[in-house]
Motif scaffolding. Structure first.
Motif, PDB file in Angstrom:
ATOM      1  N   TYR A 185       0.873  -1.166  -0.329  1.00  0.00           N
ATOM      2  CA  TYR A 185       0.119  -0.046  -0.009  1.00  0.00           C
ATOM      3  C   TYR A 185       0.686   1.442  -0.148  1.00  0.00           C
ATOM      4  O   TYR A 185       1.928   1.176   0.177  1.00  0.00           O
ATOM      5  CB  TYR A 185      -0.836  -0.262   1.530  1.00  0.00           C
ATOM      6  N   VAL A 186       0.637   2.222  -0.396  1.00  0.00           N
ATOM      7  CA  VAL A 186       0.618   3.537   0.008  1.00  0.00           C
ATOM      8  C   VAL A 186       0.887   4.033   1.070  1.00  0.00           C
ATOM      9  O   VAL A 186      -0.480   3.758   1.766  1.00  0.00           O
ATOM     10  CB  VAL A 186       0.573   4.698  -1.478  1.00  0.00           C
ATOM     11  N   GLU A 187       1.897   4.529   1.779  1.00  0.00           N
ATOM     12  CA  GLU A 187       2.450   5.086   3.100  1.00  0.00           C
ATOM     13  C   GLU A 187       2.052   6.917   2.988  1.00  0.00           C
ATOM     14  O   GLU A 187       4.057   8.154   2.375  1.00  0.00           O
ATOM     15  CB  GLU A 187       3.498   4.796   3.333  1.00  0.00           C
ATOM     16  N   PRO A 188       1.648   7.347   3.321  1.00  0.00           N
ATOM     17  CA  PRO A 188       1.532   8.532   3.190  1.00  0.00           C
ATOM     18  C   PRO A 188       2.638   9.448   4.378  1.00  0.00           C
ATOM     19  O   PRO A 188       3.019  10.542   3.952  1.00  0.00           O
ATOM     20  CB  PRO A 188      -0.060   9.232   3.165  1.00  0.00           C
ATOM     21  N   TYR A 189       2.382   8.268   5.242  1.00  0.00           N
ATOM     22  CA  TYR A 189       3.267   8.663   6.516  1.00  0.00           C
ATOM     23  C   TYR A 189       4.239   7.873   6.286  1.00  0.00           C
ATOM     24  O   TYR A 189       4.559   7.294   7.293  1.00  0.00           O
ATOM     25  CB  TYR A 189       2.508   9.021   8.109  1.00  0.00           C
ATOM     26  N   LYS A 190       5.465   8.804   6.446  1.00  0.00           N
ATOM     27  CA  LYS A 190       6.670   8.035   6.142  1.00  0.00           C
ATOM     28  C   LYS A 190       7.987   7.916   6.497  1.00  0.00           C
ATOM     29  O   LYS A 190       8.886   8.683   7.123  1.00  0.00           O
ATOM     30  CB  LYS A 190       7.615   7.850   4.617  1.00  0.00           C
ATOM     31  N   GLY A 191       7.163   8.371   8.784  1.00  0.00           N
ATOM     32  CA  GLY A 191       7.290   8.460   9.686  1.00  0.00           C
ATOM     33  C   GLY A 191       7.171   9.416  10.361  1.00  0.00           C
ATOM     34  O   GLY A 191       6.416  10.010   9.525  1.00  0.00           O
ATOM     35  N   ILE A 192       7.901   9.573  11.468  1.00  0.00           N
ATOM     36  CA  ILE A 192       7.120  11.126  12.643  1.00  0.00           C
ATOM     37  C   ILE A 192       7.448  12.184  11.632  1.00  0.00           C
ATOM     38  O   ILE A 192       6.318  12.930  12.015  1.00  0.00           O
ATOM     39  CB  ILE A 192       7.340  10.953  13.331  1.00  0.00           C
ATOM     40  N   VAL A 193       8.511  12.595  11.471  1.00  0.00           N
ATOM     41  CA  VAL A 193       9.003  13.914  10.589  1.00  0.00           C
ATOM     42  C   VAL A 193       8.360  14.016   9.710  1.00  0.00           C
ATOM     43  O   VAL A 193       8.079  15.211   9.897  1.00  0.00           O
ATOM     44  CB  VAL A 193      10.803  14.151  10.737  1.00  0.00           C
ATOM     45  N   HIS A 194       8.638  12.732   8.489  1.00  0.00           N
ATOM     46  CA  HIS A 194       7.900  13.062   7.543  1.00  0.00           C
ATOM     47  C   HIS A 194       6.216  13.871   7.766  1.00  0.00           C
ATOM     48  O   HIS A 194       5.273  13.787   7.108  1.00  0.00           O
ATOM     49  CB  HIS A 194       8.288  11.776   6.173  1.00  0.00           C
ATOM     50  N   ALA A 195       5.389  12.115   9.259  1.00  0.00           N
ATOM     51  CA  ALA A 195       3.974  12.634   8.646  1.00  0.00           C
ATOM     52  C   ALA A 195       3.774  14.240   9.359  1.00  0.00           C
ATOM     53  O   ALA A 195       2.461  14.650   8.566  1.00  0.00           O
ATOM     54  CB  ALA A 195       3.379  12.001   9.705  1.00  0.00           C
ATOM     55  N   PHE A 196       4.657  14.892  10.616  1.00  0.00           N
ATOM     56  CA  PHE A 196       4.661  15.987  10.851  1.00  0.00           C
ATOM     57  C   PHE A 196       4.579  16.989   9.893  1.00  0.00           C
ATOM     58  O   PHE A 196       3.397  18.092   9.283  1.00  0.00           O
ATOM     59  CB  PHE A 196       5.829  16.601  11.799  1.00  0.00           C
ATOM     60  N   ILE A 197       5.377  16.731   8.650  1.00  0.00           N
ATOM     61  CA  ILE A 197       5.606  17.611   8.211  1.00  0.00           C
ATOM     62  C   ILE A 197       4.471  17.689   6.287  1.00  0.00           C
ATOM     63  O   ILE A 197       3.202  18.804   6.132  1.00  0.00           O
ATOM     64  CB  ILE A 197       7.223  17.268   6.446  1.00  0.00           C
ATOM     65  N   THR A 198       3.926  16.338   6.672  1.00  0.00           N
ATOM     66  CA  THR A 198       2.963  16.536   5.733  1.00  0.00           C
ATOM     67  C   THR A 198       1.748  16.648   5.750  1.00  0.00           C
ATOM     68  O   THR A 198       0.472  17.435   4.989  1.00  0.00           O
ATOM     69  CB  THR A 198       2.730  14.317   5.551  1.00  0.00           C
ATOM     70  N   VAL A 199       1.194  16.265   7.219  1.00  0.00           N
ATOM     71  CA  VAL A 199      -0.073  17.032   8.589  1.00  0.00           C
ATOM     72  C   VAL A 199      -0.146  18.696   7.158  1.00  0.00           C
ATOM     73  O   VAL A 199      -1.421  19.325   7.430  1.00  0.00           O
ATOM     74  CB  VAL A 199       0.016  16.478   9.419  1.00  0.00           C
ATOM     75  N   ALA A 200       0.786  19.032   8.245  1.00  0.00           N
ATOM     76  CA  ALA A 200       1.033  20.631   8.409  1.00  0.00           C
ATOM     77  C   ALA A 200       0.621  21.423   7.230  1.00  0.00           C
ATOM     78  O   ALA A 200       0.145  22.472   6.353  1.00  0.00           O
ATOM     79  CB  ALA A 200       2.610  20.819   8.961  1.00  0.00           C
ATOM     80  N   LYS A 201       1.741  20.288   5.947  1.00  0.00           N
ATOM     81  CA  LYS A 201       1.658  21.184   4.373  1.00  0.00           C
ATOM     82  C   LYS A 201       0.078  20.930   3.974  1.00  0.00           C
ATOM     83  O   LYS A 201      -0.241  21.824   2.973  1.00  0.00           O
ATOM     84  CB  LYS A 201       2.668  19.849   3.750  1.00  0.00           C
ATOM     85  N   ASN A 202      -0.936  19.860   3.625  1.00  0.00           N
ATOM     86  CA  ASN A 202      -2.410  19.250   3.823  1.00  0.00           C
ATOM     87  C   ASN A 202      -3.085  19.738   4.697  1.00  0.00           C
ATOM     88  O   ASN A 202      -4.216  20.064   3.579  1.00  0.00           O
ATOM     89  CB  ASN A 202      -2.278  18.472   3.418  1.00  0.00           C
TER      90      ASN A 202
END
Length: 301
Positions: free
Chosen positions: A42-59
């Protein structure tokens, strides 16, 4: 059970939640991504904690990191009011002490579990709404079942209209193992560690003693609570049919077996590091704030 301890326990957790809710949002998203899918498929929109923070903040924007904050505050106030007031009552009444007058780890586990179970059941609707609001995300990074709530009160009203009181407490019994394991491990470790640090003169200053004991208790708790926490997140977030039955899981055991069958043991520990980074500081802050508030109350009595 002292009323003041009940209130102070709730206030201590509310103060900590403002700091730890963003990592709770990240933990929830990571636990839901790849739900019932084999690892790597499956596609992982959250590839770790730091990446997840950036992804949530961005989107979702910076405020997206505080999704579900209001029900999280209600949940934390209720569950910790019961947990910590039951804990202090057990300590003051010497219900947690053995025949030698020492704090018993086993009795601490029991009283911690009792407090966790009572608090978890009473606060269950807010945990469910918190989870559902935290999982809501922009389409490109959405994971798990997507609800359409606009607020805590709107969610409570919508669920009540569709499924009544039973709908508001859906998943509450399945969440009890999470509460019993996590609360028992935390409370027992906190009480025993505080006593040992003082007994062996490692950390005797009251504030530092509470801080160190809380950090150790939070670390133990995060290891114990992650699997039942994943199960609770999945059960609370799943959609329901017209009869109020879950679309993915029939209950706690069904959820556990399906995760193990499709995602393996790895699936039971999804979001572990996010959980650790949330629980360890949250536990430390809650227990520290609680001890400080108790000290202030005693000072001005």
């Amino acid at each position: 059970m002292a009323t003041s301890d009940f209130v102070l326990g709730g206030l201590a957790s509310v103060g900590a939640t403002f700091f730890t809710n963003p990592i709770e949002v990240i933990k929830t998203r990571i636990q839901l991504q790849g739900e019932l899918a084999a690892r790597g498929s499956y596609v992982e929109p959250y590839k770790g904690i730091v990446h997840a923070f950036i992804t949530v903040a961005k989107n979702d924007g910076m405020l997206g990191l505080q999704k579900g904050l209001v029900p999280a505050l209600y949940f934390q106030f209720i569950i910790n009011s019961f947990r910590l007031s039951i804990y202090t009552t057990a300590v003051e009444k010497h219900w947690m002490h053995n025949k030698n007058g020492e704090i018993s780890y086993g009795l601490g586990l029991m009283w911690g579990a009792i407090g966790g179970v009572v608090g978890s059941y009473c606060s269950s609707p807010f945990f469910m709404i918190k989870t559902q609001l935290q999982s809501q995300a922009a389409k490109q990074i959405a994971v798990g079942y997507q609800h359409t709530h606009t607020s805590m009160m709107g969610a409570l009203s919508e669920i009540y209209k569709k499924n009544g009181i039973v709908g508001l407490w859906r998943g509450s019994l399945a969440a009890l193992p999470r509460a019993a394991v996590g609360s028992g491990a935390q409370i027992a470790t906190f009480g025993k560690t505080k006593a040992m640090l003082q007994e062996y003169d490692f950390v005797t200053h009251p504030t530092y003693n509470s801080f160190c004991a809380g950090l150790i208790a939070g670390s133990i708790m995060s290891v114990a609570i992650t699997p039942p926490d994943v199960i609770s997140t999945r059960l609370y977030n799943q959609g329901v049919d017209a009869q109020g039955r879950g679309l993915y899981y029939k209950g706690w055991l069904d959820c556990c077996f399906k995760i193990l069958r499709t995602e393996g043991v790895y699936g039971m520990y999804k979001g572990f590091w996010a959980n650790y980074l949330r629980i360890a500081p949250h536990s430390t802050l809650v227990l520290l704030f609680f001890d400080e508030l108790i000290a202030m109350r005693q000072k001005y009595q």
